[in-house]
Design a protein around this motif. Structure first.
Motif, PDB file in Angstrom:
ATOM      1  N   VAL A   1       0.836  -1.204   0.000  1.00 15.38           N
ATOM      2  CA  VAL A   1       0.000   0.000   0.000  1.00 15.38           C
ATOM      3  C   VAL A   1       0.871   1.255   0.000  1.00 15.38           C
ATOM      4  CG1 VAL A   1      -1.669   1.310   1.366  1.00 15.38           C
ATOM      5  CG2 VAL A   1      -1.962  -1.142   1.081  1.00 15.38           C
TER       6      VAL A   1
ATOM      7  N   THR B   1     -11.332   5.273   1.745  1.00 16.79           N
ATOM      8  CA  THR B   1     -11.300   4.078   0.906  1.00 16.79           C
ATOM      9  C   THR B   1     -10.198   3.098   1.287  1.00 16.79           C
ATOM     10  OG1 THR B   1      -9.976   5.266  -0.742  1.00 16.79           O
ATOM     11  CG2 THR B   1     -12.354   5.250  -1.063  1.00 16.79           C
ATOM     12  N   VAL B   2      -8.997   3.601   1.556  1.00 18.41           N
ATOM     13  CA  VAL B   2      -7.863   2.736   1.912  1.00 18.41           C
ATOM     14  C   VAL B   2      -7.159   3.358   3.114  1.00 18.41           C
ATOM     15  CG1 VAL B   2      -5.829   1.537   1.026  1.00 18.41           C
ATOM     16  CG2 VAL B   2      -7.576   2.328  -0.575  1.00 18.41           C
TER      17      VAL B   2
ATOM     18  N   ALA C   1       1.023   4.526  -2.498  1.00 23.47           N
ATOM     19  CA  ALA C   1       0.447   5.716  -1.865  1.00 23.47           C
ATOM     20  C   ALA C   1       1.467   6.845  -1.728  1.00 23.47           C
ATOM     21  CB  ALA C   1      -0.132   5.364  -0.501  1.00 23.47           C
TER      22      ALA C   1
ATOM     23  N   VAL D   1      -8.649   9.049   0.449  1.00 30.38           N
ATOM     24  CA  VAL D   1      -7.752   7.940   0.777  1.00 30.38           C
ATOM     25  C   VAL D   1      -8.113   7.358   2.134  1.00 30.38           C
ATOM     26  CG1 VAL D   1      -5.359   7.358   1.350  1.00 30.38           C
ATOM     27  CG2 VAL D   1      -5.858   8.705  -0.693  1.00 30.38           C
ATOM     28  N   LYS D   2      -8.391   8.221   3.097  1.00 30.60           N
ATOM     29  CA  LYS D   2      -8.764   7.732   4.440  1.00 30.60           C
ATOM     30  C   LYS D   2     -10.055   6.930   4.392  1.00 30.60           C
ATOM     31  CE  LYS D   2      -9.806   9.162   9.113  1.00 30.60           C
ATOM     32  NZ  LYS D   2     -10.098  10.260  10.012  1.00 30.60           N
TER      33      LYS D   2
ATOM     34  N   ASP E   1      -5.177   2.388   5.345  1.00 27.73           N
ATOM     35  CA  ASP E   1      -3.761   2.071   5.546  1.00 27.73           C
ATOM     36  C   ASP E   1      -2.837   2.938   4.681  1.00 27.73           C
ATOM     37  OD1 ASP E   1      -4.571   0.127   7.287  1.00 27.73           O
ATOM     38  OD2 ASP E   1      -4.325  -1.534   5.866  1.00 27.73           O
ATOM     39  N   ALA E   2      -3.387   3.528   3.631  1.00 28.49           N
ATOM     40  CA  ALA E   2      -2.580   4.325   2.715  1.00 28.49           C
ATOM     41  C   ALA E   2      -2.484   5.792   3.136  1.00 28.49           C
ATOM     42  CB  ALA E   2      -3.154   4.234   1.305  1.00 28.49           C
TER      43      ALA E   2
END
Length: 133
Positions: free
Chosen positions: A33, A92-93, A37, A89-90, A95-96
């Motif tokens: 990730v 949806t993913v 990212a 990003v927060k 960890d990224a």
């Protein structure tokens, strides 16, 4: 302004190198990730700065007095885009988020440092020279 935009090539070159470094560091510290990212954050920062340059250069052709308002407008728009990208990003993913945010910070630092070095070394006249005389 055309001569003053000569910093775009070196800034993009350094941002490209920073993106590669960000991918490696992202992989080391956050796995797969982080490997996408972090360089995505660098790219967002670089594109934001380049967009500002183009917007200010375009408005300068209309009237030099519009450059400061356009610079402020592009700054506000860049911040909104960055915050929206961070929120996306927060959402949806998650960890990224950290590698992406560090990529934005790293991209901004290397872009501004490269631009500062270029400006320090550049021979840009501070007065208007007559082209026709």
């Amino acid at each position: 302004m055309k001569s003053a935009r000569g910093f775009l090539k070196p800034c993009f070159a350094v941002a490209g190198a920073a993106a590669v470094l960000a991918a490696v560091l992202g992989w080391v510290f956050a796995g797969a990730v982080g490997a996408w990212a972090a360089p995505a954050g660098v790219a967002l920062a670089a594109l934001g700065f380049a967009g500002s340059v183009q917007a200010v250069a375009a408005v300068e052709r209309i009237d030099l007095r519009l450059t400061l308002p356009m610079a402020l407008i592009t700054y506000a728009v860049k911040l909104m885009i960055a915050f929206f990208a961070l929120w996306t990003v927060k959402s949806t993913v998650p960890d990224a988020l950290l590698p992406f945010a560090w990529g934005i910070v790293g991209g901004a630092v290397v872009w501004l440092a490269t631009q500062a070095v270029w400006a320090y070394k550049a021979k840009i006249p501070y007065i208007e020279l007559n082209q026709g005389s």
